[in-house]
Design an enzyme around this catalytic site. Structure first.
Site, mmCIF file in Angstrom:
data_model
loop_
_atom_site.group_PDB
_atom_site.id
_atom_site.type_symbol
_atom_site.label_atom_id
_atom_site.label_comp_id
_atom_site.label_asym_id
_atom_site.label_seq_id
_atom_site.Cartn_x
_atom_site.Cartn_y
_atom_site.Cartn_z
ATOM 1 N N GLN A 125 1.448 -8.846 -6.668
ATOM 2 C CA GLN A 125 1.112 -10.274 -6.766
ATOM 3 C C GLN A 125 2.100 -11.046 -7.638
ATOM 4 O O GLN A 125 1.927 -12.254 -7.820
ATOM 5 C CB GLN A 125 -0.312 -10.449 -7.323
ATOM 6 C CG GLN A 125 -1.402 -9.983 -6.380
ATOM 7 C CD GLN A 125 -1.504 -10.814 -5.098
ATOM 8 O OE1 GLN A 125 -0.936 -11.911 -4.990
ATOM 9 N NE2 GLN A 125 -2.213 -10.300 -4.115
ATOM 10 N N CYS A 133 -8.309 -5.713 0.311
ATOM 11 C CA CYS A 133 -7.568 -6.578 1.224
ATOM 12 C C CYS A 133 -8.372 -6.799 2.492
ATOM 13 O O CYS A 133 -8.288 -7.830 3.116
ATOM 14 C CB CYS A 133 -6.205 -5.965 1.530
ATOM 15 S SG CYS A 133 -5.075 -6.259 0.184
ATOM 16 N N THR A 158 0.831 -1.206 0.000
ATOM 17 C CA THR A 158 0.000 0.000 0.000
ATOM 18 C C THR A 158 0.865 1.256 0.000
ATOM 19 O O THR A 158 0.614 2.196 -0.763
ATOM 20 C CB THR A 158 -0.945 -0.008 1.230
ATOM 21 O OG1 THR A 158 -1.780 -1.175 1.123
ATOM 22 C CG2 THR A 158 -1.801 1.233 1.292
ATOM 23 N N SER A 174 5.242 -6.139 -2.375
ATOM 24 C CA SER A 174 4.900 -6.374 -0.968
ATOM 25 C C SER A 174 5.521 -7.696 -0.524
ATOM 26 O O SER A 174 5.264 -8.736 -1.139
ATOM 27 C CB SER A 174 3.376 -6.455 -0.848
ATOM 28 O OG SER A 174 2.999 -6.961 0.400
ATOM 29 N N ALA A 175 6.331 -7.658 0.552
ATOM 30 C CA ALA A 175 7.045 -8.866 0.989
ATOM 31 C C ALA A 175 6.096 -9.966 1.449
ATOM 32 O O ALA A 175 6.393 -11.155 1.313
ATOM 33 C CB ALA A 175 8.012 -8.512 2.119
HETATM 34 C C1 LIG Z 1 -2.176 -6.026 -6.338
HETATM 35 C C2 LIG Z 1 -1.993 -5.521 -4.929
HETATM 36 N N1 LIG Z 1 -1.500 -4.291 -4.743
HETATM 37 C C3 LIG Z 1 -1.296 -3.782 -3.502
HETATM 38 C C4 LIG Z 1 -1.597 -4.531 -2.369
HETATM 39 C C5 LIG Z 1 -1.338 -3.946 -1.002
HETATM 40 O O1 LIG Z 1 -0.275 -4.607 -0.390
HETATM 41 P P1 LIG Z 1 -0.077 -4.610 1.212
HETATM 42 O O2 LIG Z 1 -1.130 -5.524 1.765
HETATM 43 O O3 LIG Z 1 1.319 -5.117 1.436
HETATM 44 O O4 LIG Z 1 -0.261 -3.216 1.692
HETATM 45 C C6 LIG Z 1 -2.133 -5.811 -2.526
HETATM 46 C C7 LIG Z 1 -2.535 -6.618 -1.354
HETATM 47 O O5 LIG Z 1 -3.291 -7.555 -1.464
HETATM 48 C C8 LIG Z 1 -2.328 -6.323 -3.832
HETATM 49 O O6 LIG Z 1 -2.820 -7.538 -4.043
#
Ligand SMILES: Cc1ncc(COP(=O)(O)O)c(C=O)c1O
Length: 389
Positions: free
Chosen positions: A187, A333, A76, A207-208
């Site tokens: 993803q 999410c 995010t 995203s780790a």
């Molecule tokens: C395509 C995509 N972008 C961004 C995010 C956000 O990632 P995070 O949960 O690490 O903040 C996600 C989370 O599911 C995602 O699938």
């Protein structure tokens, strides 16, 4: 079967279980690298050393210069740095570009960040649609992009249906007009072997938690033409693109998780692809009036999305959870809005009883066959409660 003995975890796209090597790297790092990497003392230098090594290997994996990697608190924040940070950098340069393009199936963090620029800063935003498989047409992007376009924000693999966007064709359109391409690859990194070059991206967010690293760590990879300006103020860390003390242990564990994910890429990819195709075939065989979403070929290897007519998605998720299966429903999410998935709506697909099953390589065909039996039973039961079935 994954993790707990009587549970089957089918939500890798939300959070991939922490890889043991990453857990060990985290434990080692908190012991030796607990100090502030910006300090010149021995303790600080130990932290700096680990941070620099993690940055070098991660940047190399993404095909960017180590000076182009910015660590964040997750996908995010990476997305926000790409969307809002590139706008801040452009405003500072005074280049006058105030038009953005994104797709209708982006993650909510991309959509909300673009809408913030539109609603609070007067940017123009074009949201391009997708076809029934969830794919963006590069010609539609080309029709939207012009000389005033600052950036196009498009994901690589879709988080709900697994559709993989033609980012190279979109990059060609962007670069013809001097616009940036930001690819949300949350993803894909660690699961599909992507680099900045392969995707044609100027900015790439990751995203780790999605590839077996720790939760709450992410990064933005920045190519030679990408420019972002920090969203947080306070110090000069990370070349002034992200202030605040870095989570060195989390970053060290992320670099290790990515290395492991990359060295297992072929085996994990083929194992999951086999499982994905099996599940896509079995679901409509076992249950009437279901729709499986997204393209069969050239898709993310671990995501299967299915809708069931006359069934409520949240009720389905709860019933499956009680039966021992962890799946996800909904578009963001945190699926608390009760709204139908914006991704399925954009595809014109059935939104009833939507469930996303995301697969880990440790699963077996037997696990999935048992899941299909339980899924059929639960859908039948829920349909009976509304007088059907
Ligand atoms: C395509 C995509 N972008 C961004 C995010 C956000 O990632 P995070 O949960 O690490 O903040 C996600 C989370 O599911 C995602 O699938």
């Amino acid at each position: 079967m994954s993790a707990m003995a009587d549970r089957i975890y089918l939500d890798h796209a939300s959070s991939w279980p922490l890889r043991p090597e990453a857990r060990q790297a985290w434990l080692d790092a908190v012991v030796v690298a607990w100090s502030d990497p910006a300090r010149g003392h021995r303790e600080g230098r130990a932290a700096r050393d680990l941070l620099d090594r993690a940055t070098l290997t991660t940047a190399a994996a993404l095909g960017c210069d180590d000076r182009g990697l910015v660590w964040t608190s997750g996908g995010t924040e990476s997305v926000h740095l790409a969307v809002l940070g590139s706008a801040r950098a452009a405003e500072r340069r005074g280049d006058g570009r105030r038009h953005l393009v994104c797709s209708a199936v982006e993650h909510s963090s991309v959509l909300r960040a673009c809408e913030r620029l539109r609603d609070e800063h007067g940017y123009r935003l074009d949201v391009v649609g997708v076809d029934a498989a969830g794919l963006v047409d590069p010609d539609e992007v080309a029709a939207a992009v012009g000389p005033g376009t600052l950036a196009v924000h498009v994901q690589h693999a879709n988080h709900e249906v697994g559709a993989v966007q033609p980012t190279n064709d979109i990059a060609e359109v962007c670069h013809r007009h001097g616009a940036l391409l930001h690819v949300d690859a949350c993803q894909s990194v660690g699961q599909m072997g992507v680099t900045l070059d392969q995707l044609g991206a100027d900015l790439l967010s990751a995203s780790a938690a999605k590839f077996g690293g720790p939760r709450g760590v992410g990064f933005l990879a920045i190519g030679p033409n990408g420019r972002v300006r920090a969203l947080l103020e306070g110090d000069e860390r990370q070349r002034r693109r992200r202030a605040g003390l870095e989570d060195v242990a989390g970053i060290a564990a992320t670099a290790v998780a990515l290395e492991v994910a990359r060295s297992n890429l072929q085996t994990e990819h083929s194992a999951r692809e086999l499982l994905r195709r099996h599940l896509r075939r079995r679901l409509p065989e076992a249950v009437e009036d279901v729709q499986v979403h997204g393209p069969l070929a050239d898709a993310h290897p671990g995501i299967v999305a299915v809708s069931a007519l006359y069934v409520d998605g949240e009720a389905l998720v709860s019933a499956l959870d009680e039966a021992g299966y962890a799946v996800h429903s909904g578009s963001s999410c945190a699926s608390t809005s009760g709204e139908p998935s914006h991704v399925l709506v954009a595809m014109g697909a059935l939104t009833h009883g939507h469930v996303r099953v995301s697969l880990g390589p440790e699963l077996t065909i037997d696990d999935l066959d048992r899941f299909v039996d339980i899924y059929a039973e639960v859908v039948g039961r829920l349909r009976e409660t509304v007088g059907l079935g």
